[in-house]
Design a protein around this motif. Structure first.
Motif, mmCIF file in Angstrom:
data_model
loop_
_atom_site.group_PDB
_atom_site.id
_atom_site.type_symbol
_atom_site.label_atom_id
_atom_site.label_comp_id
_atom_site.label_asym_id
_atom_site.label_seq_id
_atom_site.Cartn_x
_atom_site.Cartn_y
_atom_site.Cartn_z
ATOM 1 N N THR A 5 0.739 -1.098 -0.008
ATOM 2 C CA THR A 5 -0.127 0.176 -0.064
ATOM 3 C C THR A 5 0.827 1.299 0.061
ATOM 4 O OG1 THR A 5 -1.659 -1.206 1.246
ATOM 5 C CG2 THR A 5 -1.928 1.070 1.041
ATOM 6 N N LYS B 127 1.804 5.295 0.039
ATOM 7 C CA LYS B 127 1.337 6.363 0.614
ATOM 8 C C LYS B 127 1.416 7.756 -0.581
ATOM 9 C CE LYS B 127 1.726 5.646 5.503
ATOM 10 N NZ LYS B 127 2.408 6.146 6.670
ATOM 11 N N GLN C 267 -8.436 13.789 -2.263
ATOM 12 C CA GLN C 267 -8.929 13.483 -0.897
ATOM 13 C C GLN C 267 -9.788 12.234 -0.797
ATOM 14 O OE1 GLN C 267 -7.721 15.882 2.005
ATOM 15 N NE2 GLN C 267 -7.674 13.752 2.828
ATOM 16 N N ASP D 293 -3.489 10.178 0.616
ATOM 17 C CA ASP D 293 -2.887 10.203 2.035
ATOM 18 C C ASP D 293 -2.691 11.430 2.940
ATOM 19 O OD1 ASP D 293 -2.388 7.187 2.848
ATOM 20 O OD2 ASP D 293 -1.611 7.429 0.939
ATOM 21 N N PHE E 273 5.774 9.857 1.929
ATOM 22 C CA PHE E 273 4.932 9.464 0.919
ATOM 23 C C PHE E 273 5.659 8.586 0.006
ATOM 24 C CE2 PHE E 273 6.809 13.648 -0.046
ATOM 25 C CZ PHE E 273 6.977 13.512 -1.138
ATOM 26 N N LYS F 65 -3.087 3.314 -5.609
ATOM 27 C CA LYS F 65 -3.745 2.497 -4.677
ATOM 28 C C LYS F 65 -4.080 1.212 -5.191
ATOM 29 C CE LYS F 65 -3.617 5.522 -1.162
ATOM 30 N NZ LYS F 65 -2.843 5.169 -0.231
#
Length: 229
Positions: free
Chosen positions: A71, A73, A87, A92, A111, A157
Protein backbone atom coordinates in the motif's frame (compact mmCIF):
# COMPACT_ATOMS: atom_id res chain seq x y z
CA UNK A 1 31.53 -14.51 -1.82
CA UNK A 2 30.17 -16.22 1.27
CA UNK A 3 26.41 -16.77 1.44
CA UNK A 4 24.15 -17.56 4.37
CA UNK A 5 22.92 -21.14 4.90
CA UNK A 6 19.39 -20.56 3.54
CA UNK A 7 20.73 -18.81 0.43
CA UNK A 8 23.34 -21.53 -0.13
CA UNK A 9 20.70 -24.24 0.20
CA UNK A 10 18.52 -22.39 -2.30
CA UNK A 11 21.36 -22.29 -4.83
CA UNK A 12 21.56 -26.10 -4.68
CA UNK A 13 17.86 -26.50 -5.56
CA UNK A 14 18.21 -25.53 -9.22
CA UNK A 15 20.73 -25.01 -12.04
CA UNK A 16 21.88 -21.37 -12.01
CA UNK A 17 22.90 -21.38 -15.68
CA UNK A 18 19.68 -22.96 -16.94
CA UNK A 19 16.73 -20.96 -18.25
CA UNK A 20 13.41 -22.30 -16.97
CA UNK A 21 9.90 -21.92 -18.31
CA UNK A 22 8.25 -18.95 -16.60
CA UNK A 23 5.87 -20.97 -14.40
CA UNK A 24 8.65 -23.32 -13.29
CA UNK A 25 10.98 -20.38 -12.59
CA UNK A 26 8.25 -18.74 -10.51
CA UNK A 27 7.80 -21.95 -8.51
CA UNK A 28 11.53 -22.07 -7.76
CA UNK A 29 11.55 -18.43 -6.66
CA UNK A 30 8.63 -19.01 -4.29
CA UNK A 31 10.16 -22.21 -2.91
CA UNK A 32 13.38 -20.35 -2.18
CA UNK A 33 11.74 -17.30 -0.57
CA UNK A 34 12.52 -18.49 2.95
CA UNK A 35 12.59 -15.23 4.91
CA UNK A 36 10.22 -14.79 7.85
CA UNK A 37 8.50 -11.84 6.15
CA UNK A 38 6.36 -11.77 2.99
CA UNK A 39 9.08 -11.33 0.37
CA UNK A 40 8.55 -9.22 -2.74
CA UNK A 41 8.92 -11.00 -6.08
CA UNK A 42 10.80 -8.97 -8.69
CA UNK A 43 11.15 -9.14 -12.46
CA UNK A 44 14.43 -8.11 -14.11
CA UNK A 45 14.59 -7.73 -17.89
CA UNK A 46 17.76 -6.84 -19.82
CA UNK A 47 17.08 -5.24 -23.19
CA UNK A 48 19.29 -5.07 -26.26
CA UNK A 49 19.01 -1.31 -26.71
CA UNK A 50 21.15 1.72 -25.87
CA UNK A 51 19.62 3.68 -22.97
CA UNK A 52 21.87 6.64 -23.83
CA UNK A 53 19.89 7.24 -27.02
CA UNK A 54 16.78 9.42 -26.69
CA UNK A 55 14.91 7.35 -29.28
CA UNK A 56 15.60 4.08 -27.46
CA UNK A 57 13.94 4.78 -24.14
CA UNK A 58 11.55 2.27 -22.60
CA UNK A 59 9.28 3.67 -19.93
CA UNK A 60 5.66 3.25 -18.99
CA UNK A 61 3.11 2.58 -16.28
CA UNK A 62 0.84 -0.36 -15.69
CA UNK A 63 -1.81 -1.30 -13.15
CA UNK A 64 -0.95 -4.91 -12.34
CA UNK A 65 -3.97 -7.27 -12.44
CA UNK A 66 -3.40 -8.29 -8.82
CA UNK A 67 -1.64 -5.20 -7.50
CA UNK A 68 1.79 -5.18 -5.85
CA UNK A 69 0.82 -6.19 -2.33
CA UNK A 70 2.21 -2.91 -1.03
CA UNK A 71 0.00 0.00 0.00
CA UNK A 72 1.67 3.18 -1.19
CA UNK A 73 1.22 6.51 0.56
CA UNK A 74 0.20 9.22 -1.88
CA UNK A 75 0.78 12.97 -1.63
CA UNK A 76 -1.27 15.17 -3.97
CA UNK A 77 -0.28 18.78 -4.63
CA UNK A 78 -3.44 20.47 -5.85
CA UNK A 79 -6.04 23.10 -5.03
CA UNK A 80 -9.82 23.41 -5.10
CA UNK A 81 -11.86 20.67 -6.78
CA UNK A 82 -8.77 18.66 -7.75
CA UNK A 83 -7.64 18.58 -4.13
CA UNK A 84 -11.12 17.57 -2.95
CA UNK A 85 -11.29 14.82 -5.59
CA UNK A 86 -7.90 13.45 -4.51
CA UNK A 87 -8.97 13.43 -0.88
CA UNK A 88 -12.17 11.56 -1.75
CA UNK A 89 -10.20 9.02 -3.81
CA UNK A 90 -8.07 8.08 -0.81
CA UNK A 91 -4.96 10.28 -1.02
CA UNK A 92 -2.99 10.13 2.22
CA UNK A 93 -1.87 13.76 2.08
CA UNK A 94 -3.32 16.68 0.11
CA UNK A 95 -2.11 20.26 0.04
CA UNK A 96 -0.26 22.96 -1.86
CA UNK A 97 2.31 25.51 -0.68
CA UNK A 98 2.30 24.19 2.87
CA UNK A 99 3.25 20.65 1.73
CA UNK A 100 6.05 21.98 -0.48
CA UNK A 101 7.36 23.98 2.48
CA UNK A 102 7.13 20.94 4.75
CA UNK A 103 9.34 18.97 2.36
CA UNK A 104 11.78 21.89 2.03
CA UNK A 105 12.12 22.86 5.67
CA UNK A 106 11.51 19.59 7.49
CA UNK A 107 13.01 17.19 4.93
CA UNK A 108 9.72 15.31 5.12
CA UNK A 109 9.22 12.28 2.87
CA UNK A 110 6.33 10.42 4.44
CA UNK A 111 4.97 9.41 1.03
CA UNK A 112 5.82 7.00 -1.78
CA UNK A 113 4.26 8.82 -4.75
CA UNK A 114 3.63 12.49 -5.48
CA UNK A 115 0.81 13.48 -7.83
CA UNK A 116 0.20 17.05 -8.96
CA UNK A 117 -1.86 19.06 -11.43
CA UNK A 118 -0.14 20.81 -14.37
CA UNK A 119 -0.81 24.28 -12.90
CA UNK A 120 1.13 23.34 -9.74
CA UNK A 121 4.23 22.03 -11.54
CA UNK A 122 5.96 25.41 -11.29
CA UNK A 123 5.76 25.21 -7.52
CA UNK A 124 6.76 21.54 -7.42
CA UNK A 125 9.68 22.29 -9.75
CA UNK A 126 11.26 24.43 -7.03
CA UNK A 127 12.04 21.29 -5.05
CA UNK A 128 12.94 19.20 -8.09
CA UNK A 129 16.52 18.86 -6.85
CA UNK A 130 15.19 17.23 -3.69
CA UNK A 131 12.54 15.03 -5.33
CA UNK A 132 14.54 13.93 -8.38
CA UNK A 133 17.26 11.85 -6.68
CA UNK A 134 14.58 10.05 -4.65
CA UNK A 135 12.53 9.21 -7.74
CA UNK A 136 9.59 11.23 -6.45
CA UNK A 137 9.37 13.97 -9.10
CA UNK A 138 5.95 13.90 -10.80
CA UNK A 139 6.04 13.21 -14.53
CA UNK A 140 3.29 13.24 -17.19
CA UNK A 141 4.68 9.99 -18.66
CA UNK A 142 4.08 8.17 -15.40
CA UNK A 143 0.61 9.66 -15.00
CA UNK A 144 1.56 11.68 -11.93
CA UNK A 145 1.02 15.08 -13.56
CA UNK A 146 -2.68 15.16 -14.39
CA UNK A 147 -5.93 17.04 -13.93
CA UNK A 148 -7.68 13.78 -13.04
CA UNK A 149 -6.23 13.48 -9.56
CA UNK A 150 -8.90 11.02 -8.43
CA UNK A 151 -8.04 8.53 -11.18
CA UNK A 152 -4.31 8.91 -10.54
CA UNK A 153 -4.73 8.22 -6.81
CA UNK A 154 -7.02 5.24 -7.49
CA UNK A 155 -4.48 3.69 -9.90
CA UNK A 156 -1.60 4.01 -7.45
CA UNK A 157 -3.70 2.48 -4.69
CA UNK A 158 -4.76 -0.35 -7.06
CA UNK A 159 -1.16 -1.35 -7.70
CA UNK A 160 0.21 0.79 -10.52
CA UNK A 161 3.89 0.26 -11.21
CA UNK A 162 6.28 2.26 -13.33
CA UNK A 163 8.81 0.40 -15.44
CA UNK A 164 11.77 2.17 -16.95
CA UNK A 165 15.17 1.35 -18.36
CA UNK A 166 18.16 2.05 -16.13
CA UNK A 167 21.64 3.08 -17.30
CA UNK A 168 22.64 -0.56 -17.82
CA UNK A 169 19.62 -1.29 -20.07
CA UNK A 170 17.81 -3.31 -17.39
CA UNK A 171 14.24 -2.92 -16.14
CA UNK A 172 13.72 -3.83 -12.47
CA UNK A 173 10.13 -4.05 -11.28
CA UNK A 174 8.19 -5.65 -8.39
CA UNK A 175 5.31 -7.89 -9.46
CA UNK A 176 3.81 -8.86 -6.10
CA UNK A 177 4.39 -10.73 -2.87
CA UNK A 178 5.23 -14.37 -2.12
CA UNK A 179 1.81 -14.74 -0.49
CA UNK A 180 0.11 -14.06 -3.86
CA UNK A 181 0.94 -17.58 -5.03
CA UNK A 182 2.01 -18.72 -8.49
CA UNK A 183 -1.24 -17.99 -10.37
CA UNK A 184 -1.59 -14.33 -9.36
CA UNK A 185 2.12 -13.66 -9.75
CA UNK A 186 2.09 -15.19 -13.24
CA UNK A 187 -0.83 -12.93 -14.21
CA UNK A 188 1.21 -9.92 -13.11
CA UNK A 189 4.34 -11.29 -14.80
CA UNK A 190 2.55 -11.79 -18.12
CA UNK A 191 0.91 -8.35 -17.99
CA UNK A 192 4.23 -6.60 -17.36
CA UNK A 193 6.14 -8.59 -19.99
CA UNK A 194 3.43 -7.81 -22.54
CA UNK A 195 3.72 -4.10 -21.74
CA UNK A 196 7.52 -4.19 -22.09
CA UNK A 197 7.31 -5.99 -25.44
CA UNK A 198 4.74 -3.48 -26.72
CA UNK A 199 6.97 -0.61 -25.59
CA UNK A 200 9.77 -1.64 -27.97
CA UNK A 201 11.15 1.55 -29.56
CA UNK A 202 10.96 1.86 -33.35
CA UNK A 203 14.69 2.63 -33.34
CA UNK A 204 15.57 -0.66 -31.61
CA UNK A 205 17.64 -2.99 -33.80
CA UNK A 206 18.52 -6.64 -33.35
CA UNK A 207 17.49 -8.74 -30.35
CA UNK A 208 15.18 -6.71 -28.10
CA UNK A 209 14.98 -8.97 -25.03
CA UNK A 210 18.39 -10.22 -23.93
CA UNK A 211 17.55 -11.91 -20.64
CA UNK A 212 14.73 -12.31 -18.11
CA UNK A 213 15.07 -13.28 -14.47
CA UNK A 214 12.83 -13.62 -11.43
CA UNK A 215 13.92 -13.25 -7.83
CA UNK A 216 12.59 -12.61 -4.36
CA UNK A 217 13.83 -10.08 -1.81
CA UNK A 218 16.22 -12.48 -0.08
CA UNK A 219 16.42 -15.34 -2.56
CA UNK A 220 18.64 -16.01 -5.59
CA UNK A 221 17.63 -15.10 -9.13
CA UNK A 222 16.25 -17.69 -11.55
CA UNK A 223 16.65 -17.30 -15.31
CA UNK A 224 13.51 -17.43 -17.46
CA UNK A 225 13.30 -18.82 -20.99
CA UNK A 226 12.24 -15.66 -22.82
CA UNK A 227 12.01 -17.19 -26.31
CA UNK A 228 8.38 -18.13 -25.68
CA UNK A 229 7.44 -14.69 -24.32
Amino acid sequence: MKYGKKYSDSLKSYERTKSYEAVEAMGLVLANAKAKFDETVELHVRLGIDPRQADQQVRGVLVLPNGTGKTKKVLVIAKGERADAAQAAGADFVGAEEMIQKIQTENWFGFDVMITTPDMMGMVGRIGRILGPKGLMPNPKSGTVTMDTAKAVAEVKAGKVEYRLDKTAIIHCPIGKKSFGTEKLMENFNALMEAIVKAKPAAAKGQYIKSVALTSTMGPGVKVNYNKI
